[in-house]
Design a protein around this motif. Structure first.
Motif, PDB file in Angstrom:
ATOM      1  N   ARG A  75     -45.378  -7.766  59.294  1.00 63.02           N
ATOM      2  CA  ARG A  75     -46.634  -7.026  59.476  1.00 63.02           C
ATOM      3  C   ARG A  75     -46.661  -5.753  58.632  1.00 63.02           C
ATOM      4  O   ARG A  75     -47.336  -4.789  58.981  1.00 63.02           O
ATOM      5  N   THR A  76     -45.919  -5.729  57.553  1.00 60.77           N
ATOM      6  CA  THR A  76     -45.780  -4.502  56.762  1.00 60.77           C
ATOM      7  C   THR A  76     -46.823  -4.380  55.660  1.00 60.77           C
ATOM      8  O   THR A  76     -46.911  -3.341  55.009  1.00 60.77           O
ATOM      9  N   SER A  77     -47.607  -5.424  55.408  1.00 58.73           N
ATOM     10  CA  SER A  77     -48.515  -5.410  54.256  1.00 58.73           C
ATOM     11  C   SER A  77     -49.971  -5.192  54.637  1.00 58.73           C
ATOM     12  O   SER A  77     -50.865  -5.467  53.848  1.00 58.73           O
ATOM     13  N   GLY A  78     -50.237  -4.717  55.863  1.00 62.30           N
ATOM     14  CA  GLY A  78     -51.616  -4.536  56.304  1.00 62.30           C
ATOM     15  C   GLY A  78     -52.175  -5.759  56.976  1.00 62.30           C
ATOM     16  O   GLY A  78     -53.090  -5.669  57.796  1.00 62.30           O
ATOM     17  N   GLY A  79     -51.637  -6.904  56.647  1.00 57.87           N
ATOM     18  CA  GLY A  79     -52.009  -8.136  57.324  1.00 57.87           C
ATOM     19  C   GLY A  79     -50.827  -8.652  58.116  1.00 57.87           C
ATOM     20  O   GLY A  79     -50.134  -7.903  58.799  1.00 57.87           O
ATOM     21  N   ASN A  99     -31.111 -26.635  54.718  1.00 61.36           N
ATOM     22  CA  ASN A  99     -32.504 -26.229  54.868  1.00 61.36           C
ATOM     23  C   ASN A  99     -33.395 -27.470  54.814  1.00 61.36           C
ATOM     24  O   ASN A  99     -33.148 -28.391  54.027  1.00 61.36           O
ATOM     25  N   GLN A 100     -34.451 -27.463  55.628  1.00 54.73           N
ATOM     26  CA  GLN A 100     -35.270 -28.664  55.733  1.00 54.73           C
ATOM     27  C   GLN A 100     -36.714 -28.403  55.324  1.00 54.73           C
ATOM     28  O   GLN A 100     -37.188 -28.922  54.320  1.00 54.73           O
ATOM     29  N   LYS A 101     -37.432 -27.605  56.089  1.00 54.32           N
ATOM     30  CA  LYS A 101     -38.835 -27.338  55.799  1.00 54.32           C
ATOM     31  C   LYS A 101     -39.208 -25.984  56.392  1.00 54.32           C
ATOM     32  O   LYS A 101     -38.476 -25.413  57.211  1.00 54.32           O
ATOM     33  N   ARG A 102     -40.376 -25.477  55.968  1.00 52.63           N
ATOM     34  CA  ARG A 102     -40.879 -24.243  56.562  1.00 52.63           C
ATOM     35  C   ARG A 102     -42.393 -24.179  56.411  1.00 52.63           C
ATOM     36  O   ARG A 102     -42.980 -24.836  55.539  1.00 52.63           O
ATOM     37  N   THR A 103     -43.010 -23.403  57.290  1.00 47.63           N
ATOM     38  CA  THR A 103     -44.456 -23.173  57.243  1.00 47.63           C
ATOM     39  C   THR A 103     -44.688 -21.678  57.084  1.00 47.63           C
ATOM     40  O   THR A 103     -43.929 -20.853  57.609  1.00 47.63           O
ATOM     41  N   ILE A 104     -45.753 -21.332  56.363  1.00 50.05           N
ATOM     42  CA  ILE A 104     -46.108 -19.931  56.128  1.00 50.05           C
ATOM     43  C   ILE A 104     -47.587 -19.760  56.456  1.00 50.05           C
ATOM     44  O   ILE A 104     -48.449 -20.387  55.819  1.00 50.05           O
ATOM     45  N   ASN A 105     -47.883 -18.944  57.451  1.00 46.34           N
ATOM     46  CA  ASN A 105     -49.262 -18.648  57.829  1.00 46.34           C
ATOM     47  C   ASN A 105     -49.574 -17.198  57.474  1.00 46.34           C
ATOM     48  O   ASN A 105     -48.818 -16.290  57.844  1.00 46.34           O
ATOM     49  N   ARG A 106     -50.676 -16.981  56.785  1.00 42.42           N
ATOM     50  CA  ARG A 106     -51.068 -15.634  56.359  1.00 42.42           C
ATOM     51  C   ARG A 106     -52.354 -15.211  57.073  1.00 42.42           C
ATOM     52  O   ARG A 106     -53.309 -15.990  57.164  1.00 42.42           O
ATOM     53  N   TYR A 107     -52.348 -13.952  57.562  1.00 49.36           N
ATOM     54  CA  TYR A 107     -53.484 -13.385  58.283  1.00 49.36           C
ATOM     55  C   TYR A 107     -53.942 -12.122  57.564  1.00 49.36           C
ATOM     56  O   TYR A 107     -53.158 -11.458  56.873  1.00 49.36           O
ATOM     57  N   ASP A 108     -55.223 -11.757  57.741  1.00 43.85           N
ATOM     58  CA  ASP A 108     -55.715 -10.511  57.153  1.00 43.85           C
ATOM     59  C   ASP A 108     -55.616  -9.382  58.171  1.00 43.85           C
ATOM     60  O   ASP A 108     -55.058  -9.551  59.262  1.00 43.85           O
ATOM     61  N   SER A 109     -56.161  -8.219  57.828  1.00 47.52           N
ATOM     62  CA  SER A 109     -56.061  -7.041  58.695  1.00 47.52           C
ATOM     63  C   SER A 109     -56.847  -7.191  59.988  1.00 47.52           C
ATOM     64  O   SER A 109     -56.641  -6.434  60.937  1.00 47.52           O
ATOM     65  N   LEU A 110     -57.768  -8.172  60.059  1.00 50.89           N
ATOM     66  CA  LEU A 110     -58.531  -8.438  61.284  1.00 50.89           C
ATOM     67  C   LEU A 110     -57.867  -9.519  62.139  1.00 50.89           C
ATOM     68  O   LEU A 110     -58.454  -9.976  63.113  1.00 50.89           O
ATOM     69  N   SER A 111     -56.645  -9.920  61.746  1.00 51.90           N
ATOM     70  CA  SER A 111     -55.888 -10.971  62.432  1.00 51.90           C
ATOM     71  C   SER A 111     -56.554 -12.335  62.326  1.00 51.90           C
ATOM     72  O   SER A 111     -56.339 -13.209  63.164  1.00 51.90           O
TER      73      SER A 111
END
Length: 684
Positions: free
Chosen positions: A156-160, A178-190
């Motif tokens: 949560r260090t980048s504003g989002g 290592n097998q797999k990973r997921t990455i979810n990105r949110y903006d400043s409004l969550s």
């Protein structure tokens, strides 16, 4: 002459000498921990027994100076070993803000008794309490150690906000990959902006959003990029999203983005979302360019009360055959003035009529401290035999002011009378400090509560080591059966010690006689102890228990000691009197000695059902047109018993007049009882 028999059952939970020797120090530490933890209940241990006093489980707890539980060990009783064996271990650690940072759970192999890991978790936090990292471990049985299985990091260090979840695979040799990973990105409004998936590429030895596939044209391996989901929003004038478009996109623009879903939102003047409508994109065949049409998919509709709580939620699905919305589900909520949900009625859409049809209903009630004291769940039944609500689950709980639960009752549905019937009851008695002490579990059998088992919390400091309770009412199964009842003598302290000897006197009310032939030692105590009975003056009887052959110090626990039977020729049980136990002395195999000068229990005048015939003038009870009318000023539970003492109907009434209907109105004498304390005999 009518025969009146009372069974006096003595449950003696006993502390061993070793425990007694440490009692003062242990209790002092216990009370200190309670004070430092803000009066929370922190048990050092919990022992669980069945109805005959046989040990089943033991749980031992440890807390830090701030009242956080740092260990919890569970034991099970093994008959062949005649002792408890360790079954599960829980170890926890906390940071300076009392947030858990580590939890490890271990178990034991039942055959080898070897310790192995069950699960392990690690946590870290931001200063505001949000999760920063959450790691889950599994047990590597090949190397007998933990391995990281799932690692979730919340940046949560980048504003989002970026949430990354990685999974690790364990091969048959105990090696990690290592097998797999997921990455979810949110903006400043969550608001979520994208969902990515990546795999560990063994060729490049790193996380990648591509894989290598064979290309026949170039006769070589080329990269094939994965797709991901991107979320785009259109915002209203006050900053809320009124449209969200979900697209399938590709890294490095390997392919053009494809819209897959559209969600539109509507709000009321209070900025409450009142409609959420979903669409799906359908591709239209066109040789010149790719085009899409929107097709309705689903819809949510919400209504709110004045406190902005949702009190109605409707869900629809679009039916292209009807060219209209088809009703899926409806929930209607009601709340009390404190915001607690008191009712939730659910409906489903009838496929033929497309109208709302009753499905299920839950009812809740709360005390003044907002503790949930009543929970009822029903489903709607409509057929040739019955139309109405049918119960699935009901629970009644009772709390003391600080939130400690002291009563827990469960009910089952009686399909014959279409009403609730008793099932299981748990009653927790408290120590003089107001802390849970003994939890007794009962089951409803033969129209009365029967002890099914109990649990003991300790250490604690009881005001009195002994207790004497009337545990079943006097009642009469039929006209010729004797009156009977039971009284329990017990101790408020517990261990796995064995009674080796003891004595006491029992003083019976005038008009009753001890039945010496039926007064015997209980259960297995007969195998190693003998019983002597001597009649004294003033209807007093001397009971002496002598040792025969003691086996082990943990042979039995909480066993009944003596069943004392006596009878009377009185039609009514007796005028107000009391049973008095005097000069109670109990010796244990460990050498412990427990004594009490006198212990009393009052016996009130009762009729065959165990209910007194009394009714204040402010209360009116009568039959009218096959209905039982109860007109009392109190909101309470009303129960109806037959002359044998069996409950045949009940209901929860409000203030004033209340009616109870019977599918088959009973004839003869009935006993009606209110939970506010009154009772009435009535002839129908």
């Amino acid at each position: 002459m009518r025969i009146f028999s009372v069974y006096l059952m003595l449950f003696l939970p006993i502390l061993s000498a070793a425990v007694l020797a440490q009692e003062n120090n242990v209790n002092a530490g216990y009370k200190t921990k309670i004070a430092e933890a803000g009066k929370r209940f922190l048990p050092d241990s919990l022992l669980v027994y069945n109805n005959s006093g046989k040990p089943i489980e033991k749980h031992v707890y440890e807390f830090d100076q701030r009242g956080n539980e740092i260990s919890a060990n569970s034991y099970i009783w093994v008959d062949t070993l005649n002792a408890f064996t360790l079954d599960k271990e829980v170890i926890k650690a906390y940071d300076n803000a009392d947030r858990i940072i580590n939890e490890e759970i271990y178990s034991r192999d039942k055959k080898t008794n070897l310790r192995y890991g069950y699960s392990k978790y690690e946590y870290s936090y931001y200063d505001n309490g949000n999760y920063k990292c959450n790691r889950t471990y599994r047990w590597n049985s090949v190397k007998s150690n933990w391995y990281l299985y799932r690692n979730s990091e919340d940046d949560r260090t980048s504003g989002g906000r970026v949430v990354t979840v990685e999974y690790i695979r364990l091969d048959s040799n105990g090696e990690l990959h290592n097998q797999k990973r997921t990455i979810n990105r949110y903006d400043s409004l969550s608001l979520i902006r994208s969902e990515h998936s990546e795999v560990w590429n063994t060729t490049d030895n790193k996380w990648t959003n591509y894989e290598y596939v064979w290309d026949a044209e170039t006769e070589s391996y080329v990269r094939r990029y994965f797709s991901f989901t991107r979320y785009d929003y259109i915002f209203s004038d006050f900053g809320e999203p009124n449209t969200r478009i979900d697209c399938t996109a590709y890294y490095n623009d390997a392919k053009p983005s494809v819209p897959i879903r559209r969600i539109e939102y509507e709000y009321d003047e209070n900025e409450n979302m009142v409609v959420q409508q979903m669409f799906i994109y359908e591709e239209i065949n066109n040789s010149d360019s790719v085009q899409y049409s929107l097709k309705r998919d689903g819809k949510f509709v919400y209504e709110y009360n004045e406190d902005k709580k949702i009190n109605r939620q409707e869900i629809y699905a679009w039916d292209y055959g009807l060219d209209n919305w088809r009703k899926q589900s409806l929930n209607v909520y009601q709340f009390d003035e404190r915001g607690n949900e008191v009712e939730n009625v659910s409906y489903y859409g009838d496929y033929l009529t497309n109208e709302w049809t009753r499905g299920s209903k839950t009812i809740n009630d709360y005390d003044v401290y907002n503790n949930n004291v009543l929970y009822e769940c029903f489903y709607w039944q409509q057929n040739s035999s019955y139309t109405g609500w049918v119960g699935m689950d009901k629970k009644i709980k009772g709390y003391i002011g600080d939130g400690t639960c002291v009563l827990n009752e469960s009910y089952v549905w009686d399909n014959i009378f279409n009403q609730w019937a008793f099932d299981v009851r748990e009653i927790i008695s408290l120590s003089s400090d107001g802390l849970p002490q003994i939890s007794r579990k009962y089951v409803w059998q033969n129209s009365r509560w029967m002890l099914d088992g109990y649990s003991v919390y300790y250490p604690f400091s009881p005001e009195n080591e002994f207790e004497l309770d009337e545990v079943t009412p006097f009642n009469k199964e039929n006209e010729y059966a004797p009156y009977y009842g039971s009284v329990t003598l017990g101790l408020n302290i517990a261990s796995d010690d064995v009674v080796s000897a003891g004595s006491f006197e029992i003083c019976l009310p005038q008009g009753t006689v001890l039945d010496k032939d039926r007064t015997v030692l209980s259960g297995e105590l007969q195998l190693y102890c003998s019983l002597d009975i001597e009649e004294k003056e003033d209807n007093t009887w001397s009971i002496t228990i002598s040792k025969r052959d003691i086996r082990t110090t943990s042979d039995i626990t909480y066993k009944n000691i003596v069943d004392i039977v006596y009878y009377t020729d009185l039609d009514e049980v007796w005028q107000r009197g009391e049973i008095v136990l005097k000069n109670i002395n109990v010796n244990l195999h460990s050498g412990m000695y427990v004594a009490k000068d006198e212990l009393k229990i009052a016996l009130t005048k009762r009729n065959a059902s165990g209910i007194e015939n009394q009714l204040p003038e402010s209360k009116s009870i009568y039959f009218s047109n096959g209905m039982l009318v109860v007109d009392t000023p109190d909101a309470e539970i009303v129960k109806v018993y037959n002359v044998s003492g069996a409950e045949i109907n009940s209901g929860m009434k409000g203030i004033g007049r209340f009616e109870i209907s019977f599918s088959n109105p009973p004839k003869g004498m009935l006993i009606i009882k209110g939970s506010s304390g009154w009772a009435r005999k009535l002839m129908n």
